[in-house]
Design a protein around this motif. Sequence first.
Motif, PDB file in Angstrom:
ATOM      1  N   PRO A 541      94.699  -5.460   6.601  1.00  0.00           N
ATOM      2  CA  PRO A 541      95.618  -6.548   6.224  1.00  0.00           C
ATOM      3  C   PRO A 541      95.233  -7.808   6.570  1.00  0.00           C
ATOM      4  O   PRO A 541      94.703  -7.841   7.792  1.00  0.00           O
ATOM      5  N   ASP A 542      95.706  -8.691   6.041  1.00  0.00           N
ATOM      6  CA  ASP A 542      95.336 -10.191   6.617  1.00  0.00           C
ATOM      7  C   ASP A 542      95.775 -10.599   7.933  1.00  0.00           C
ATOM      8  O   ASP A 542      96.618 -10.269   8.307  1.00  0.00           O
ATOM      9  N   LEU A 543      94.581 -11.211   8.510  1.00  0.00           N
ATOM     10  CA  LEU A 543      94.814 -11.497  10.056  1.00  0.00           C
ATOM     11  C   LEU A 543      93.856 -12.825  10.134  1.00  0.00           C
ATOM     12  O   LEU A 543      92.699 -12.492   9.897  1.00  0.00           O
ATOM     13  N   PHE A 544      94.465 -13.835  10.921  1.00  0.00           N
ATOM     14  CA  PHE A 544      93.359 -14.883  11.285  1.00  0.00           C
ATOM     15  C   PHE A 544      92.320 -14.527  12.143  1.00  0.00           C
ATOM     16  O   PHE A 544      92.808 -13.753  13.097  1.00  0.00           O
ATOM     17  N   SER A 545      91.017 -14.653  11.939  1.00  0.00           N
ATOM     18  CA  SER A 545      90.189 -14.301  13.055  1.00  0.00           C
ATOM     19  C   SER A 545      89.735 -15.627  13.692  1.00  0.00           C
ATOM     20  O   SER A 545      89.999 -15.492  14.890  1.00  0.00           O
ATOM     21  N   MET A 546      89.181 -16.470  13.205  1.00  0.00           N
ATOM     22  CA  MET A 546      88.704 -17.777  14.152  1.00  0.00           C
ATOM     23  C   MET A 546      88.259 -18.902  13.015  1.00  0.00           C
ATOM     24  O   MET A 546      88.284 -18.481  12.052  1.00  0.00           O
ATOM     25  N   ASN A 547      88.456 -20.141  13.692  1.00  0.00           N
ATOM     26  CA  ASN A 547      87.938 -21.262  13.146  1.00  0.00           C
ATOM     27  C   ASN A 547      86.940 -21.612  14.134  1.00  0.00           C
ATOM     28  O   ASN A 547      86.900 -21.713  15.415  1.00  0.00           O
ATOM     29  N   LEU A 548      85.801 -21.921  13.382  1.00  0.00           N
ATOM     30  CA  LEU A 548      84.503 -22.205  14.435  1.00  0.00           C
ATOM     31  C   LEU A 548      83.855 -23.759  13.837  1.00  0.00           C
ATOM     32  O   LEU A 548      83.928 -23.864  12.571  1.00  0.00           O
ATOM     33  N   PHE A 549      83.597 -24.669  14.947  1.00  0.00           N
ATOM     34  CA  PHE A 549      83.134 -25.850  14.502  1.00  0.00           C
ATOM     35  C   PHE A 549      81.645 -25.793  15.342  1.00  0.00           C
ATOM     36  O   PHE A 549      81.541 -25.484  16.563  1.00  0.00           O
ATOM     37  N   ASN A 550      80.493 -26.203  14.331  1.00  0.00           N
ATOM     38  CA  ASN A 550      78.932 -26.248  15.250  1.00  0.00           C
ATOM     39  C   ASN A 550      78.527 -27.435  14.979  1.00  0.00           C
ATOM     40  O   ASN A 550      78.407 -27.987  13.574  1.00  0.00           O
ATOM     41  N   PHE A 555      64.997 -33.630  17.170  1.00  0.00           N
ATOM     42  CA  PHE A 555      64.452 -34.519  17.039  1.00  0.00           C
ATOM     43  C   PHE A 555      62.843 -34.435  17.368  1.00  0.00           C
ATOM     44  O   PHE A 555      62.527 -33.682  18.332  1.00  0.00           O
ATOM     45  N   THR A 556      62.017 -34.938  16.738  1.00  0.00           N
ATOM     46  CA  THR A 556      60.479 -35.054  17.296  1.00  0.00           C
ATOM     47  C   THR A 556      60.052 -36.550  17.202  1.00  0.00           C
ATOM     48  O   THR A 556      60.202 -37.529  16.307  1.00  0.00           O
ATOM     49  N   THR A 557      59.636 -37.019  18.427  1.00  0.00           N
ATOM     50  CA  THR A 557      59.270 -38.295  18.446  1.00  0.00           C
ATOM     51  C   THR A 557      57.818 -38.529  17.907  1.00  0.00           C
ATOM     52  O   THR A 557      56.922 -37.418  17.588  1.00  0.00           O
ATOM     53  N   LYS A 558      57.311 -39.698  17.925  1.00  0.00           N
ATOM     54  CA  LYS A 558      55.886 -39.970  17.585  1.00  0.00           C
ATOM     55  C   LYS A 558      54.802 -39.420  18.233  1.00  0.00           C
ATOM     56  O   LYS A 558      53.823 -39.226  18.072  1.00  0.00           O
ATOM     57  N   ASN A 559      55.256 -39.407  19.509  1.00  0.00           N
ATOM     58  CA  ASN A 559      54.333 -38.612  20.533  1.00  0.00           C
ATOM     59  C   ASN A 559      54.482 -36.837  20.303  1.00  0.00           C
ATOM     60  O   ASN A 559      53.969 -36.328  21.325  1.00  0.00           O
ATOM     61  N   PHE A 560      55.214 -36.428  19.430  1.00  0.00           N
ATOM     62  CA  PHE A 560      55.723 -35.009  19.457  1.00  0.00           C
ATOM     63  C   PHE A 560      56.095 -34.395  20.452  1.00  0.00           C
ATOM     64  O   PHE A 560      55.770 -33.196  20.847  1.00  0.00           O
ATOM     65  N   PHE A 561      56.998 -35.001  21.270  1.00  0.00           N
ATOM     66  CA  PHE A 561      57.900 -34.401  21.934  1.00  0.00           C
ATOM     67  C   PHE A 561      59.271 -34.140  21.179  1.00  0.00           C
ATOM     68  O   PHE A 561      59.746 -35.103  20.402  1.00  0.00           O
ATOM     69  N   ASN A 562      59.519 -32.765  21.331  1.00  0.00           N
ATOM     70  CA  ASN A 562      60.730 -32.262  20.495  1.00  0.00           C
ATOM     71  C   ASN A 562      61.845 -31.976  21.303  1.00  0.00           C
ATOM     72  O   ASN A 562      61.709 -31.528  22.570  1.00  0.00           O
ATOM     73  N   PHE A 563      63.108 -32.177  21.157  1.00  0.00           N
ATOM     74  CA  PHE A 563      64.427 -32.026  21.766  1.00  0.00           C
ATOM     75  C   PHE A 563      65.396 -31.925  20.855  1.00  0.00           C
ATOM     76  O   PHE A 563      65.445 -32.293  19.718  1.00  0.00           O
ATOM     77  N   GLY A 564      66.545 -31.520  21.528  1.00  0.00           N
ATOM     78  CA  GLY A 564      67.716 -31.436  20.511  1.00  0.00           C
ATOM     79  C   GLY A 564      68.806 -30.704  21.418  1.00  0.00           C
ATOM     80  O   GLY A 564      69.032 -30.354  22.601  1.00  0.00           O
ATOM     81  N   GLY A 565      69.963 -30.710  20.969  1.00  0.00           N
ATOM     82  CA  GLY A 565      71.241 -29.973  21.451  1.00  0.00           C
ATOM     83  C   GLY A 565      72.312 -29.817  20.420  1.00  0.00           C
ATOM     84  O   GLY A 565      72.051 -29.955  19.253  1.00  0.00           O
ATOM     85  N   GLY A 566      73.456 -29.351  21.007  1.00  0.00           N
ATOM     86  CA  GLY A 566      74.434 -29.203  20.198  1.00  0.00           C
ATOM     87  C   GLY A 566      75.753 -28.749  20.839  1.00  0.00           C
ATOM     88  O   GLY A 566      75.690 -28.833  22.151  1.00  0.00           O
ATOM     89  N   PHE A 567      76.942 -28.566  19.962  1.00  0.00           N
ATOM     90  CA  PHE A 567      77.977 -28.233  20.659  1.00  0.00           C
ATOM     91  C   PHE A 567      78.661 -27.294  19.492  1.00  0.00           C
ATOM     92  O   PHE A 567      78.563 -27.250  18.560  1.00  0.00           O
ATOM     93  N   GLU A 568      79.477 -26.244  20.208  1.00  0.00           N
ATOM     94  CA  GLU A 568      79.990 -25.154  19.067  1.00  0.00           C
ATOM     95  C   GLU A 568      81.372 -24.915  20.007  1.00  0.00           C
ATOM     96  O   GLU A 568      81.498 -24.710  21.147  1.00  0.00           O
ATOM     97  N   THR A 569      82.417 -24.457  19.232  1.00  0.00           N
ATOM     98  CA  THR A 569      83.667 -24.306  19.593  1.00  0.00           C
ATOM     99  C   THR A 569      84.301 -23.423  18.730  1.00  0.00           C
ATOM    100  O   THR A 569      84.336 -23.688  17.540  1.00  0.00           O
ATOM    101  N   THR A 570      85.222 -22.373  19.271  1.00  0.00           N
ATOM    102  CA  THR A 570      86.309 -21.730  18.475  1.00  0.00           C
ATOM    103  C   THR A 570      87.663 -22.271  19.171  1.00  0.00           C
ATOM    104  O   THR A 570      88.388 -21.630  20.177  1.00  0.00           O
ATOM    105  N   PHE A 571      88.002 -23.620  18.792  1.00  0.00           N
ATOM    106  CA  PHE A 571      89.052 -24.177  19.530  1.00  0.00           C
ATOM    107  C   PHE A 571      90.525 -23.397  19.562  1.00  0.00           C
ATOM    108  O   PHE A 571      91.208 -23.906  20.303  1.00  0.00           O
TER     109      PHE A 571
END
Length: 822
Positions: A541-550, A555-571
């Motif tokens: 039967p119908d039931l809310f499970s979750m809302n998710l935002f991600n 990023f890669t620099t011209k010296n080929f240093f790679n980095f990144g990150g992020g944020f996620e929530t089931t608010f």
Amino acid sequence: MKKYYLSLLIVVVSLEIKAQSADSIPRKNITIQKIINAPKIDGILDDEVWKNAPIATDFVERMPNNGVPAPDSLQTEVKILYDDLGIYFGASMKDPHPEKIMKELTQRDNIGADDFFFILLNGYNDRQQSMQFIVTAAGVQYDAKMTNGDEDNSWDAVWYSEVKINDDSWVAEIFIPYFALRFPNKKIQEWGLNMEREFHRTRSRYSWSWVDNTKGSFSIYDGELHGIENIKTPTRLSFQPYVSSYINNYDGKTNLNINGGMDLKYGINDAFTLDMVLIPDFGQARFDETVLNLSAFEVQFAEQRQFFNEGTELFSKGDMFYSRRVGGAPSSRATVSESEEIVWNPPTVDLINAMKISGRTDKGLGIGFFNAVTEQAHTEIRNIETGEIRSELVEPYANYNVLVLDQRYGDNSSVSLVNTNTTRAGNFRDANATGLYLSHTNKANTWNYRASTEGSWVLQENVKFGTEVQAGISKISGKNRVEAGLDLRTLDYDINDLGFSTTTNYVRYFGYYGYRYLQPKGFLNNMFLNFNLRHDRRLEPDLFSMNLFNFNSSFTTKNFFNFGGGFETTFTGKNDIYEPRVNGRHVKVPGYYDQWLWFSTDYRKPFAIETVVDWYKYDEKNRSLVVTEIKPRYRFSDKFNMNYNASYIVSSKEQGFVDFDEEDIIFGQRTRTTVINSIGGNYIFNNKISLNLAFRHYFSEAFYTQLYHLEENGDLTAEPERENIYDVTYNTWNLDLRFSWWFAPGSQITILYRNAMDSYVEQSRQTFNENFNYLFSHPQVNSLSFRLSYFLDYNRIRQGFNSLAFTDNPEKNRKMGKPNRI
């Protein structure tokens, strides 16, 4: 459910409405010549036949500066010829500093910090699937099938190459026999062709036919190869016999096994190939990275057996075929009374044989058929009182089938039908699943529309039927990308007899927006920003499970240093419908906020390191999950490198299922700690001989601090009086030391030493010494194995016994397996 199927119909109907006219882009082309005397494949283009050979030149940068002509200092010229046996490439690549050419030695089918030369050949010129051949500046070969930009590097072919570094350039000379290719049986051939050069010091890639990185997949930008006429498709029949020997020691007992068998490959016609494994031997497959699994679902492991890994591009359609099911764990469990105990429970089922037929017609129809038969498996059970041992059948003889029909059209579109079937002898579980998939890309290669539906039937005492429906639309061009779609599965959807599925009984809506740099800008070579939004509900039967935002970034620099990150929530928190392990029940999980950062340094350097920090914070006091990973790598020389991976994971106040007590569902609050250490090393003697080390120690413990009763509304009620018997500690230890020698084309000798053990104890919070003492008190597997396989091509065997086929060309004789004339 009608509204969900209506959504699917709307997407399908919109396919042609959204199509746009193709951009008129002329295709680059080259016309080549036929030769009588073959050049010697030695990396030196001094043979007479090369002097007047057609030349492919004017390479264009593909990345990072897409569309910029290659500089004169990196001029690349490729001469191409053909004869009755195959096609020849002589690539000369200028380099102002040849002493700096990057040429790390690796194993076959691996590319390290290397310059390389890359060939894509498409015998059907459909701009969707090509054969890919790469040779590095160190002389290492890499081959794969590329389908719409996706590589399948499990495919292996037998071809010839040599490289040489000169005063102002390096040269790759290559011979690709026709039996390694696929093309129609026509008088005049017209093939798709592209070639690339990697200049690794600046991580630049240059292609012969320009590839527009703003839209579409790599293969739609193929140029054309003309001039090949009146060649015969060769008899594609090869054998790979093997012999293997194993000395295994376990728990004080040593045994010796000697095996023999053969793999067979036969070209049924110009398009279709039969692969068979007769008397299989997978004893040298890499170990699985097992874990302490406390989740509601099984762990999916990567396929390690070469036969099941090779040529899988058709069988991977729809993700309905999980090859580890063939020869995997038995499908049922033995019935054991209170006065009995299990002495032996087979972890896997023996494979009797397997075969597959795959190929594609010149009209774009791909056909794949897979069949395998597995042996019976029995569990041994002992009566505790009498000592009598009985045997119970837990897996009968079983037959597995997969059928795939995949019709391509346009430059990047297809419609596919997939059927999987599992039939077991006797009164055991049988299953069948069928999927229909449509992927349509408009003529301008800017939008993709997809729709699919699957049905699963499981037959045991009753028939269980389930279905899945998916639909989506995505913009696949430009800086700004968008996507929207839905995914629906009914409760009884189950493809696990020959596929892999976990969650069911849900409907999911999702959307995506992405932004990317298509050219270097400022201090960055590239940038990717991605935003994802998802809404999940239980279907019936119908039931809310979750809302998710991600949100995630890279990023890669011209010296080929790679980095990144992020944020996620089931608010808004989550109603987990799977962790209770009972249909119709759910548990409330507080919302979390997850943030992570990662970086990796320039892998062109001898020393490089990658690290990740990931922190989940829940809307509950002191509840969190922290993941830390560090992966340093050091290249001591072009022959020797080592890498180390360490992971430390701590989950505090985690809540999960632990047991049933009659009708009650018992949960526990636990602190879980996991530590993983792995070491890898390679010493590469030359481009054919290597020594490899792989070591992994995995430790995980769960320490319970509170037990709960799950209420009907999803809440947890503490039960302080309930006895805690659920603490657990699990260790695995695996070490592989492997010596490999490709002593002839397609032929290999492998010697493997393996040491492995594991331990499981229902307690936690042991000291470091206590844990290791307990682990090493368990029996260890010590195994030394030897395997020799030899590639035999029918054409070479035939010519070797046919003295009339001798030629005056020693190099051609050598390639065809013929002795030279005296």
